[in-house]
Design a protein around this motif. Sequence first.
Motif, PDB file in Angstrom:
ATOM      1  N   LYS A   1      -1.046  -6.972  -0.429  1.00 50.23           N
ATOM      2  CA  LYS A   1      -1.888  -6.200  -1.498  1.00 50.23           C
ATOM      3  C   LYS A   1      -0.715  -5.555  -2.428  1.00 50.23           C
ATOM      4  CE  LYS A   1      -4.912  -3.299  -0.204  1.00 50.23           C
ATOM      5  NZ  LYS A   1      -5.973  -2.493  -0.095  1.00 50.23           N
ATOM      6  N   ALA A   2       0.458  -4.888  -2.036  1.00 47.52           N
ATOM      7  CA  ALA A   2       1.502  -4.305  -3.094  1.00 47.52           C
ATOM      8  C   ALA A   2       2.136  -5.439  -3.789  1.00 47.52           C
ATOM      9  CB  ALA A   2       2.338  -3.425  -2.031  1.00 47.52           C
ATOM     10  N   PHE A   3       2.330  -6.624  -3.050  1.00 41.56           N
ATOM     11  CA  PHE A   3       3.085  -7.602  -3.669  1.00 41.56           C
ATOM     12  C   PHE A   3       2.271  -8.159  -4.722  1.00 41.56           C
ATOM     13  CE2 PHE A   3       3.198 -12.279  -3.946  1.00 41.56           C
ATOM     14  CZ  PHE A   3       4.857 -12.405  -4.454  1.00 41.56           C
ATOM     15  N   TYR A   4       1.128  -8.614  -4.580  1.00 37.09           N
ATOM     16  CA  TYR A   4       0.091  -8.884  -5.402  1.00 37.09           C
ATOM     17  C   TYR A   4       0.028  -7.943  -6.872  1.00 37.09           C
ATOM     18  CZ  TYR A   4      -1.584 -13.184  -3.163  1.00 37.09           C
ATOM     19  OH  TYR A   4      -1.754 -14.321  -2.742  1.00 37.09           O
ATOM     20  N   ILE A   5      -0.228  -6.790  -6.596  1.00 40.48           N
ATOM     21  CA  ILE A   5      -0.139  -5.781  -7.517  1.00 40.48           C
ATOM     22  C   ILE A   5       0.999  -5.871  -8.412  1.00 40.48           C
ATOM     23  CG2 ILE A   5      -0.497  -3.415  -8.174  1.00 40.48           C
ATOM     24  CD1 ILE A   5      -2.255  -3.057  -5.598  1.00 40.48           C
ATOM     25  N   VAL A   6       2.345  -5.517  -7.810  1.00 39.03           N
ATOM     26  CA  VAL A   6       3.392  -5.623  -8.707  1.00 39.03           C
ATOM     27  C   VAL A   6       3.782  -6.981  -9.292  1.00 39.03           C
ATOM     28  CG1 VAL A   6       5.948  -6.070  -8.355  1.00 39.03           C
ATOM     29  CG2 VAL A   6       4.508  -4.002  -6.939  1.00 39.03           C
ATOM     30  N   THR A   7       3.356  -7.989  -8.492  1.00 34.29           N
ATOM     31  CA  THR A   7       3.608  -9.438  -9.445  1.00 34.29           C
ATOM     32  C   THR A   7       2.729  -9.726 -10.392  1.00 34.29           C
ATOM     33  OG1 THR A   7       4.261 -10.353  -7.193  1.00 34.29           O
ATOM     34  CG2 THR A   7       3.422 -12.041  -8.745  1.00 34.29           C
TER      35      THR A   7
END
Length: 153
Positions: free
Chosen positions: A65-71
Amino acid sequence: MAQVSQTSHIGEHKENKNEVRNVTIILSVLTIVELILGYWMYVAGLQGFLQIFIKGVIIILMLAKAFYIVTYFMHLGHEIKNLIMTIVVPLALFIWFIIAFLYDGNSYKNLRNQYDRHHYEESNKTYNTPQNDEKAHGQSDKAVEKGKKPQEH
């Protein structure tokens, strides 16, 4: 010519809207899976390897989820590699520092217990606490001496 650029702008807007919708759906599904796993772990009272495994899965889902939010929401998915590295490398170093400091603190505690006997004795000192069959709060010493059990409140 103005017609072509306006049409491409509308198509790009729909693409971005679909991308945001898809990422929102993915984030929602990951959150629901996390909640289900956490609730199941809590209700079932899992212990041992299975509990650790589920906690690991939840952490992996959080990182996804953190990856998707940052991306997508911080727009780093479309940036150049050098800009991404200016964010990822310090973050990785920060995580490494936290792990190193925790390990070092635990090592210091263990060495201190091994070589400083006074610290070891103080850290493992047991204190007398009232048991269920001893004097309860507000009960007189005479009742305990006569062998009466303390009254439940």
